[in-house]
Write a protein that holds these residues in place. Structure first.
Motif, mmCIF file in Angstrom:
data_model
loop_
_atom_site.group_PDB
_atom_site.id
_atom_site.type_symbol
_atom_site.label_atom_id
_atom_site.label_comp_id
_atom_site.label_asym_id
_atom_site.label_seq_id
_atom_site.Cartn_x
_atom_site.Cartn_y
_atom_site.Cartn_z
ATOM 1 N N ASN A 143 -4.237 9.743 3.386
ATOM 2 C CA ASN A 143 -5.229 9.988 4.445
ATOM 3 C C ASN A 143 -6.103 8.763 4.651
ATOM 4 O O ASN A 143 -6.407 8.369 5.778
ATOM 5 C CB ASN A 143 -6.094 11.197 4.084
ATOM 6 N N LYS A 144 -6.536 8.143 3.540
ATOM 7 C CA LYS A 144 -7.362 6.940 3.654
ATOM 8 C C LYS A 144 -6.583 5.807 4.303
ATOM 9 O O LYS A 144 -7.112 5.061 5.139
ATOM 10 C CB LYS A 144 -7.845 6.516 2.261
ATOM 11 N N LEU A 177 4.272 5.787 -5.390
ATOM 12 C CA LEU A 177 4.285 6.040 -6.835
ATOM 13 C C LEU A 177 3.612 7.373 -7.168
ATOM 14 O O LEU A 177 4.062 8.105 -8.044
ATOM 15 C CB LEU A 177 3.569 4.896 -7.567
ATOM 16 N N TYR A 178 2.515 7.681 -6.466
ATOM 17 C CA TYR A 178 1.884 8.981 -6.682
ATOM 18 C C TYR A 178 2.830 10.112 -6.318
ATOM 19 O O TYR A 178 2.888 11.144 -6.989
ATOM 20 C CB TYR A 178 0.602 9.093 -5.834
ATOM 21 N N SER A 200 0.828 -1.204 0.000
ATOM 22 C CA SER A 200 0.000 0.000 0.000
ATOM 23 C C SER A 200 0.863 1.255 0.000
ATOM 24 O O SER A 200 0.625 2.205 -0.745
ATOM 25 C CB SER A 200 -0.923 0.002 1.223
ATOM 26 N N LEU A 201 1.892 1.255 0.867
ATOM 27 C CA LEU A 201 2.788 2.413 0.923
ATOM 28 C C LEU A 201 3.550 2.581 -0.385
ATOM 29 O O LEU A 201 3.806 3.695 -0.841
ATOM 30 C CB LEU A 201 3.764 2.255 2.097
ATOM 31 N N LYS A 213 0.362 14.962 -6.237
ATOM 32 C CA LYS A 213 0.189 15.278 -4.816
ATOM 33 C C LYS A 213 -1.240 15.049 -4.344
ATOM 34 O O LYS A 213 -1.467 14.580 -3.237
ATOM 35 C CB LYS A 213 0.603 16.730 -4.545
ATOM 36 N N LYS A 214 -2.200 15.399 -5.202
ATOM 37 C CA LYS A 214 -3.599 15.280 -4.791
ATOM 38 C C LYS A 214 -3.951 13.845 -4.439
ATOM 39 O O LYS A 214 -4.493 13.552 -3.380
ATOM 40 C CB LYS A 214 -4.488 15.803 -5.905
ATOM 41 N N ASN A 215 -3.617 12.900 -5.345
ATOM 42 C CA ASN A 215 -3.916 11.486 -5.078
ATOM 43 C C ASN A 215 -3.068 10.953 -3.945
ATOM 44 O O ASN A 215 -3.517 10.120 -3.151
ATOM 45 C CB ASN A 215 -3.686 10.657 -6.343
ATOM 46 N N ALA A 216 -1.803 11.409 -3.864
ATOM 47 C CA ALA A 216 -0.928 10.925 -2.790
ATOM 48 C C ALA A 216 -1.515 11.274 -1.429
ATOM 49 O O ALA A 216 -1.619 10.428 -0.543
ATOM 50 C CB ALA A 216 0.465 11.526 -2.944
#
Length: 651
Positions: free
Chosen positions: A480-481, A465-466, A459-460, A472-475
């Motif tokens: 946060n999720k 990769l983002y 997951s990390l 940055k937005k998706n990262a």
């Protein structure tokens, strides 16, 4: 130059310089114990004051000198001056704490706590608990830190008309809790605790508490990226510190300001501040703070293009971090060494240092998880032993009371009856103990299956990769999720049951995180009957995730084309709900064949554990339950997925 290839001579020169500095500092502090000091100690032992401020003034020369403090400690023990003994133990622990020797500090704080409990001094006990909470937080034993801080707050909060000293301890507890949230990356929670402490310290007009909380708040704001507000907090801390002249707050707040200046590309301004606080930081002897300062100076010199100076300071910071086992600083040092190598065009060593930073990060995460589990087991064992001792002591006292009150004939009858009762009681306790151990074991297996290193690491990596792609937005969105999911799992692992709403939110978080690795190919739908109150209905905590994991990794991962999961919650009757989890995967038979051909096989133990937990849950409420796994086929008899149907009693 990589950290591995520091010249032998340079490495030992650094260690020698630090050793000589500490030796000099110790030598200047620890002269032969003077007659005046001995006389002062004798006066204290005769007076036997229980006022902390008065005692602090009396032994001021010894507060930073371990030799003088141990002299006072030994004499306090000989004279049975318990308050003085506890105070000396706390001061010794604080010296080791400031030198980043946290295990020694914890040992001394625990000794002080035992003395405080012996003399039933509530203020001293709360002070010791706060000290232990701060030390455990530094070692990342988060649950122990929270336990000690909450215990301090409970004891202090129960006091009517608390003294000024108790009010300060309450504020110290709030600050400690803020630091715990800081460690967990929960910046908003941390800031709320600091604000609460600041409000209380304003009422007390306590400049030291105000300065410290503003400084710590600045760190949280900076971590959030709110640099403007962080600067205000750091400068406010310095303004209060102008009245009290705390060297530590002076260094830490200025370090925070300089750190922000580097972020704002004010490299020269940052350099001036770094140089100004270097000598005070050396005098403090706080190796964690000194390592952080060296690393930040190295970073600043990289930005200024002064690569030799950057290399020197980064190596100094990394050496201290390695010597005092400071993984966060070690990781940061390697990152900046990688940046330095890249700036110099040495891309081979840049890659090597970057990989080493990631290795330290993974090792730190694994160590933290191991410490967390060990912490939970240790606390459970301690609580169980204490409970058994208390129950046996109570039972023994009851037996003694009966022996004193009854005549010989009645005594024999009561004794026989007592033995029979005790036998059945112990048999029942043994049965209950075995059941609790079994439940604890299942919960630990459940936590390990849901917090497995593969899921965390993958997951990390996906989130990384983002970051690498500068998305940055998706990262931030998925980070946060991910953090919310981990917190949900950790919280849920300590609960036997949870609201259906929480469970549905947890599985949605899990599906979101897993979906990153499938490029959002998995489409899922969660449907709940309108006549079900999801906030009132409770089910076993963390029950649904293992079935979803099974559906994804054994059903959908090997499937070509659309991948779907349907989660449906329906009400069967007033006592039961039915939860179905359906996928359009390859089916159990095909999945088993694929699994046999794999070199790396995933062993699924979560389903069996969850079935057993559901059975125990239903048994507790004496209702029926069922777990049914159905193979689905199309009109041609070909597998078209799997459906899990759970019939669960509602609480």
């Amino acid at each position: 130059m990589t950290f591995h290839t520091i010249p032998y001579k340079a490495k030992w020169q650094l260690i020698l310089l630090i050793g000589l500095f500490l030796l000099f500092q110790s030598a200047t502090q620890s002269q032969t114990i003077s007659t005046n000091f001995k006389n002062s100690i004798q006066e204290i032992l005769q007076k036997r004051t229980k006022d902390q401020s008065e005692l602090e003034d009396a032994i001021k020369p010894a507060l930073q000198d371990t030799v003088l403090l141990r002299y006072f400690l030994n004499n306090a023990k000989k004279s049975d001056y318990n308050f003085g003994e506890a105070y000396a133990l706390i001061q010794l622990g604080s010296i080791y704490f400031e030198r980043s020797m946290f295990e020694k500090a914890i040992f001394l704080y625990n000794e002080a706590l035992e003395v405080a409990e012996l003399i039933e001094d509530t203020t001293l006990k709360v002070h010791c608990l706060n000290k232990l909470g701060a030390a455990y937080q530094k070692t990342e034993a988060i649950q122990s830190a929270i336990d000690h801080i909450q215990q301090a707050l409970e004891i202090a909060g129960a006091i009517e008309n608390p003294s000024k000293a108790i009010q300060k301890e309450i504020n110290r507890s709030l600050n400690n809790m803020g630091s715990v949230y800081n460690t967990l990356g929960q910046w908003d929670f941390a800031i709320s605790k600091y604000d609460e402490a600041i409000k209380n310290e304003m009422a007390l007009n306590n400049y030291l508490g105000l300065a410290k909380n503003h400084q710590d708040k600045g760190e949280s704001l900076e971590a959030q990226g709110n640099l403007k507000e962080a600067l205000i907090s750091y400068n406010t801390a310095l303004a209060y510190n102008a009245e009290i002249q705390s060297p530590e707050i002076h260094v830490k707040s200025n370090l925070g300001i300089a750190h922000i200046y580097v972020h704002q590309s004010k490299f020269e301004d940052a350099s001036v501040i770094f140089k100004k606080i270097l000598d005070p930081a050396l005098k403090l002897g706080n190796m964690e703070l000194l390592s952080e300062l060296y690393i930040n100076m190295g970073w600043d010199y990289i930005e200024l293009g002064q690569f030799d100076s950057a290399n020197d300071y980064l190596i100094k910071g990394a050496e201290l971090a390695q010597t005092y086992n400071l993984p966060i600083e070690m990781e940061e040092a390697y990152i900046f060494l990688s940046d330095l190598n890249a700036a110099e065009g040495d891309f081979k060593n840049a890659l090597g240092n970057y990989k080493e930073a990631r290795t330290i990060e993974r090792r730190s995460l694994n160590d933290r998880n191991r410490r967390y589990m060990a912490d939970l087991i240790s606390r459970a064992e301690t609580e169980n032993k204490n409970r058994q001792i208390a129950e046996l002591a109570k039972e023994n006292e009851m037996v003694k009371s009966r022996l004193r009150k009854n005549q010989t004939t009645i005594l024999v009858s009561v004794l026989v009856l007592g033995l029979i009762i005790a036998f059945f009681y112990l048999m029942n306790r043994q049965s209950q103990s075995n059941y609790e151990k079994r439940v604890l074991s299942m919960e630990q297996h459940m936590l390990r299956s849901q917090m497995n290193p593969h899921f965390l690491f993958n997951s990390l990596n996906s989130i990384k990769l983002y970051i690498i792609n500068n998305d940055k937005k998706n990262a931030v969105h998925y980070l946060n999720k991910f953090s919310k999911l981990v917190r949900r799992i950790l919280e849920g692992s300590s609960l036997k049951e949870a609201p259906l709403a929480d469970e549905l939110e947890t599985i949605e978080l899990y599906l979101n995180i897993e979906n990153i690795r499938f490029s959002d190919d998995i489409k899922y739908n969660i449907t709940v009957d309108s006549n079900i109150n999801v906030n009132k209905v409770k089910i076993p905590s963390l029950m649904l995730q293992p079935f979803l994991e099974n559906a994804i990794w054994h059903g959908l991962s090997s499937k070509e084309g659309p991948k779907n999961i349907w989660v449906t919650v329906k009400k069967k009757d007033n006592m039961h709900i039915v939860i179905s989890i359906e996928d359009n995967g390859v089916g159990r038979m095909a999945s088993a064949q694929i699994k046999e051909n794999r070199v790396l096989q995933r062993k699924s133990v979560g389903i069996d554990i969850t079935k057993e937990r559901i059975a125990n849950f239903a048994q507790n409420y004496q209702f029926d339950h069922s777990v049914e796994i159905i193979d689905l086929f199309d009109e041609q008899g070909m597998p078209k997925g799997t459906k899990v149907v759970l019939e669960i009693p509602t609480v």
